[in-house]
Design a protein around this motif. Structure first.
Motif, PDB file in Angstrom:
ATOM      1  N   ILE A  69       0.867  -1.220   0.076  1.00 10.92           N
ATOM      2  CA  ILE A  69       0.206   0.202   0.151  1.00 10.92           C
ATOM      3  C   ILE A  69       1.148   1.727  -0.079  1.00 10.92           C
ATOM      4  O   ILE A  69       2.640   1.272   0.245  1.00 10.92           O
ATOM      5  N   ALA A 116      -7.987   2.070   1.884  1.00 14.39           N
ATOM      6  CA  ALA A 116      -6.785   0.785   1.000  1.00 14.39           C
ATOM      7  C   ALA A 116      -7.011  -0.037   2.484  1.00 14.39           C
ATOM      8  O   ALA A 116      -6.648  -1.183   1.573  1.00 14.39           O
ATOM      9  N   ARG A 149      -3.919   2.652  -4.693  1.00 15.49           N
ATOM     10  CA  ARG A 149      -4.610   3.392  -3.807  1.00 15.49           C
ATOM     11  C   ARG A 149      -4.432   3.788  -2.180  1.00 15.49           C
ATOM     12  O   ARG A 149      -3.026   3.144  -1.732  1.00 15.49           O
ATOM     13  N   THR A 150      -4.475   5.344  -2.469  1.00 17.45           N
ATOM     14  CA  THR A 150      -3.284   5.704  -1.239  1.00 17.45           C
ATOM     15  C   THR A 150      -4.960   6.145  -0.128  1.00 17.45           C
ATOM     16  O   THR A 150      -4.477   6.909   0.925  1.00 17.45           O
ATOM     17  N   ASP A 151      -5.939   6.335  -0.434  1.00 15.73           N
ATOM     18  CA  ASP A 151      -7.253   6.408   0.155  1.00 15.73           C
ATOM     19  C   ASP A 151      -7.123   5.296   1.730  1.00 15.73           C
ATOM     20  O   ASP A 151      -6.542   4.648   1.929  1.00 15.73           O
ATOM     21  N   LEU A 185      -1.491  -2.782  -4.046  1.00 12.97           N
ATOM     22  CA  LEU A 185      -2.983  -2.259  -4.501  1.00 12.97           C
ATOM     23  C   LEU A 185      -2.590  -0.879  -4.344  1.00 12.97           C
ATOM     24  O   LEU A 185      -1.693   0.563  -4.119  1.00 12.97           O
ATOM     25  N   GLU A 230      -8.993  -3.450   2.111  1.00 10.72           N
ATOM     26  CA  GLU A 230      -8.762  -3.775   1.418  1.00 10.72           C
ATOM     27  C   GLU A 230      -7.768  -5.074   1.293  1.00 10.72           C
ATOM     28  O   GLU A 230      -7.185  -5.833   1.309  1.00 10.72           O
TER      29      GLU A 230
END
Length: 481
Positions: free
Chosen positions: A399, A429, A424-426, A422, A432
């Motif tokens: 991540i 995350a 994404r950096t929200d 993954l 998930e």
């Protein structure tokens, strides 16, 4: 005062002191100096709403505050007291050096002010190192408390040293965590005994080089009176002991995860033993505690316990108190914290592992791991970390902003390990990441959050990152119940 050293018995009345930085160290320093009659000016780079509110409180006391200008040395300044994080090359400090004005940190100020008011100053047992400082200091405080001593864990741990030395509570001894920043600005600190737990590259942007970083860490040994505690597995820490100017009779005390030699603490058959503070170091060994008394009994945490025990023994603590203190100790959140077992898979939160050195120790604690890693690399490289851990990795979930750096190291050194990247950096995350890690895990595995990176690309701090991991794990546990 000018370029002359300021003594702990100085008459502060009318002395012009500049305090650099509002915050957990600057505000107590400004108040303490003002109460002693100093003419205090606080300078601060920031000028936001929080800074203005802090400034208003200080100005109501008669303290001058300059917001948005931390670079200029106020006229007539005779001493600068700085927050530990301010870098040495800031124009304020260059101007102070040119004018012959000394610069202290909050630790130096606390050291100089201890014992004022007529009471006996408490000795300091000091701990520094790249990793493990907070845990070791808290273990040490727990051991000292078990010995019936009045103590507190203070310093970089979050409790202001100024509050500890100037407050109403009288202590027998203080367990003091010191960062390299704090040691840089503490030239006259002289601890009873001190430990450097380990040395690995960190904060090099602040110090300028590894040599300068190590030298600042080594300041903790200067003037020690009883023991300089070093890590036998990290020769750089022993080198710092050799270079230190200590009081006559001060001893070098090593700690090791193996069997100890004379003047060392170590481990024999699952027992923490002392061959340093016994009558006959050549032939005697004193049992202190069992490995199972250490929580958690991961290798690097056992090393922390040995360092804490060495400092306590240097202060004269009996073996039973070492055992009782270690048994009573509970680690802070997000430090190898077991969250849950789901389907015979353990989920462990070590969000505090924000650099490769800490993560290396975390990975070494488990045999088969699904590793959740990534974040802000802070200039770190990951080849050595991945090479050492490759055989333990069942899989990896990446991540964060700099995850590609870890992925590339895995491709080079552990190409057979499955990797989930993954993109994404929200903050969502993490849920998930936990779900994907659970898919990779097998019974007996450990899903380990040990990011080897800072958190600020996705989270406010490592605490929030760890909380997100724990929340996601607990949600899965509820679903499987």
């Amino acid at each position: 005062m000018g370029s002359q050293e300021v003594s702990s018995t100085v008459d502060w009345q009318g002395k012009h002191v500049t305090v650099a930085g509002l915050g957990v160290s600057g505000i107590p320093a400004a108040r303490a100096l003002h109460e002693r009659g100093a003419l205090v000016t606080v300078v601060n780079d920031g000028d936001d709403e929080r800074a203005r509110a802090q400034a208003a409180e200080l100005e109501a006391l008669g303290i001058t505050v300059r917001l948005g200008d931390g670079a200029t040395l106020p006229p007539s300044t005779e001493l600068v007291v700085t927050a530990p994080g301010w870098q040495p090359d800031k124009p304020l400090f260059l101007a102070a050096a040119e004018a012959g004005v000394p610069v202290w940190g909050d630790v130096e100020l606390a050291w100089r002010l201890r014992g004022t008011g007529g009471r006996e100053p408490a000795p300091w047992l000091a701990v520094t190192g790249t990793n493990g400082k907070t845990t070791t200091v808290r273990m040490l405080a727990s051991i000292l408390e078990a010995a019936g001593l009045r103590t507190a864990a203070v310093g970089n741990i979050g409790v202001s040293l100024l509050d500890a030395v100037l407050g109403e509570t009288e202590y027998d001894v203080l367990a003091v965590e010191l960062s390299s920043y704090q040691l840089h600005w503490a030239p006259s600190l002289r601890a009873h005994s001190a430990a450097v737990l380990n040395l690995a590259p960190d904060h090099l942007d602040w110090h300028g080089s590894m040599a300068a970083y190590a030298a600042d860490k080594g300041r903790v040994y200067e003037g020690n009176t009883v023991a300089c505690v070093y890590n036998a597995a990290d020769p750089a820490t022993e080198d710092l002991v050799r270079e230190a100017d200590v009081e006559e009779g001060c001893r070098a005390i090593g700690f090791t995860l193996g069997a100890p030699g004379p003047s060392q603490l170590g481990v024999v058959d699952g027992i923490l033993v002392d061959r340093a503070f016994v009558a006959n170091r050549q032939k005697q060994a004193q049992e202190l505690a069992e490995v199972t008394d250490v929580n958690p009994p991961a290798p690097h945490n056992i090393a922390n316990a040995l360092a804490a025990a060495a400092l306590a023994r240097a202060f004269g603590v009996e073996p039973a108190a070492v055992r009782d203190g270690l048994r009573a100790f509970r680690p802070d959140a997000h430090r190898i914290e077991h969250v849950a077992d789901i389907g015979e898979v353990a989920y462990v939160d070590d969000s505090k592992a924000t650099n490769t050195h800490a993560t290396e120790a975390s990975l070494a604690a488990y045999d088969s791991i699904v590793w959740i890693a990534g974040g802000l690399a802070k200039g770190a490289t990951f080849d050595e970390l991945v090479t050492g851990a490759a055989k333990r990795l069942r899989g990896v979930v990446l991540i964060g902003a700099d995850r590609a750096l870890i992925r590339e190291a895995l491709t080079r050194h552990a190409p057979e390990v499955p990797v989930v990247d993954l993109d994404r950096t929200d903050t969502g995350a993490m849920s998930e990441a936990v779900a994907r890690a659970a898919e990779l895990a097998r019974p007996g595995d450990t899903v380990l959050l040990a990011p080897a990176c800072a958190s600020m690309d996705m989270f406010t701090n490592y605490n929030k990152r760890g909380e997100a991991f724990a929340d996601a794990v607990r949600a899965r546990a509820d679903e499987s119940a």
